[in-house]
Design an enzyme around this catalytic site. Structure first.
Site, short mmCIF file in Angstrom:
data_model
loop_
_atom_site.label_atom_id
_atom_site.label_comp_id
_atom_site.label_asym_id
_atom_site.label_seq_id
_atom_site.Cartn_x
_atom_site.Cartn_y
_atom_site.Cartn_z
N ASP A 67 0.82 -1.22 0.00
CA ASP A 67 0.00 0.00 0.00
C ASP A 67 0.85 1.26 0.00
O ASP A 67 2.06 1.20 0.18
CB ASP A 67 -0.96 0.00 1.21
CG ASP A 67 -0.28 -0.52 2.48
OD1 ASP A 67 0.95 -0.38 2.61
OD2 ASP A 67 -1.00 -1.05 3.35
N ASN A 136 -6.97 -3.75 14.50
CA ASN A 136 -8.36 -4.03 14.13
C ASN A 136 -8.48 -5.19 13.13
O ASN A 136 -9.54 -5.45 12.58
CB ASN A 136 -9.03 -2.77 13.55
CG ASN A 136 -8.38 -2.29 12.26
OD1 ASN A 136 -7.49 -2.93 11.73
ND2 ASN A 136 -8.85 -1.16 11.75
N HIS A 138 -6.84 -5.47 10.23
CA HIS A 138 -6.66 -5.16 8.80
C HIS A 138 -5.38 -5.81 8.27
O HIS A 138 -4.44 -6.06 9.01
CB HIS A 138 -6.70 -3.65 8.53
CG HIS A 138 -5.49 -2.87 8.95
ND1 HIS A 138 -5.53 -1.52 9.21
CD2 HIS A 138 -4.19 -3.23 9.16
CE1 HIS A 138 -4.32 -1.11 9.53
NE2 HIS A 138 -3.50 -2.12 9.52
N GLU A 143 -9.51 -2.52 5.49
CA GLU A 143 -10.05 -2.27 6.82
C GLU A 143 -11.32 -3.09 7.07
O GLU A 143 -12.02 -3.44 6.10
CB GLU A 143 -10.39 -0.78 6.96
CG GLU A 143 -9.20 0.16 6.79
CD GLU A 143 -8.36 0.29 8.07
OE1 GLU A 143 -8.27 -0.67 8.86
OE2 GLU A 143 -7.80 1.38 8.26
P1 PGA Z 1 2.62 -2.12 12.57
O1 PGA Z 1 1.44 -2.04 11.51
O2 PGA Z 1 3.61 -3.11 12.04
O3 PGA Z 1 3.20 -0.72 12.59
O4 PGA Z 1 2.04 -2.52 13.87
C1 PGA Z 1 0.88 -3.21 11.01
C2 PGA Z 1 -0.32 -2.89 10.16
O5 PGA Z 1 -1.00 -1.88 10.43
O6 PGA Z 1 -0.62 -3.65 9.23
#
Ligand code: PGA
Length: 242
Positions: A67, A136, A138, A143
């Site tokens: 992304d 959450n 995702h 999301e």
């Molecule tokens: P993080 O993010 O590695 O910074 O915890 C993971 C994500 O949001 O997919």
């Protein structure tokens, strides 16, 4: 699904880098799907060290990131393009033209999404996809919702995600509210998936994504139907695993 529980973030990062390096040893021209965020930083650091010791060669590898923030130019310091260059690409021997991220400042976002998806297909799809997971549930920026995008799309970020990612910006109002993210089918088509999670704040999402039920409210739960998924967690992220 294979579950590997490592003691802490350091050993998780070491194991993740060995798994990526093994993939490249087995298939030097692998197409890797890559992730940003805090979790894979240790893995990238170890891979750079392995490269410096001549243990892994990235010259034939192609990468596609999950992304990119919509509205940020590739050279913006908080863009995922900058993250990847600073934390990985600039320190290994991967040719820059083989590194792909969606263009956050594309004039025509629909064309950009289509083109990105098309490039992945033309490279034969993703051999090895590295994923993080949001608190959450995702994956990429897919999301929790009533439905999920199949292919690469422009997505609205949830307030929880904006809040979580505000640590990389001066304030949460500076975090872009939208992103271009590869879709669920693009992820599910990867031949092998490695999902990394570290820390207690991920324990609930990891428990939900392994519950035996699939729901778009926990996008990572769909991974339970993938035929070659490795879930690599540290003890804290895995503490609610049954
Ligand atoms: P993080 O993010 O590695 O910074 O915890 C993971 C994500 O949001 O997919």
């Amino acid at each position: 699904m294979r579950i590997i529980i490592e003691k802490d973030y350091e050993s998780l990062s070491k194991k993740a880098s060995l798994l990526v390096a093994s993939q490249i040893l087995l298939k030097p021209d692998s197409v890797l799907g890559l992730a940003t965020g805090s979790t894979p930083l240790g893995m990238y650091k170890n891979l750079i060290e392995m490269y410096k010791r001549n243990e892994v060669d990235f010259s034939k590898v192609t990468t596609f990131n999950l992304d990119e923030y919509y509205g940020l130019s590739p050279d913006h310091p908080q863009s995922y393009n900058s993250y990847m260059k600073n934390n990985f690409f600039d320190h290994i021997n991967i040719p820059p033209f083989k590194c792909h991220l969606p263009k956050g400042n594309a004039k025509n976002v629909v064309t950009e999404c289509y083109t990105y998806e098309d490039k992945i297909s033309k490279c034969g799809g993703i051999d090895f996809q590295v994923l993080g997971i949001g608190e959450n549930g995702h994956i990429g920026f897919n999301e929790p919702d009533d439905s999920l995008n199949v292919l690469t799309n422009l997505v609205d970020l949830r307030s929880q995600t904006i809040e979580a990612n505000s640590r990389f910006f001066e304030s949460s109002c500076q975090v872009p509210k939208q992103a271009i993210s590869i879709g669920i089918a693009t992820i599910m088509k990867a031949k092998k998936i490695l999902l990394l999670a570290s820390g207690e704040n991920k324990a609930e999402a990891i428990a939900q994504m392994t519950s035996g039920h699939v729901t778009t409210k926990v996008p990572a739960s769909l991974l339970q139907t993938h035929q070659d998924l490795i879930l690599l967690v540290d003890e804290q992220a895995g503490k609610l695993l049954k």
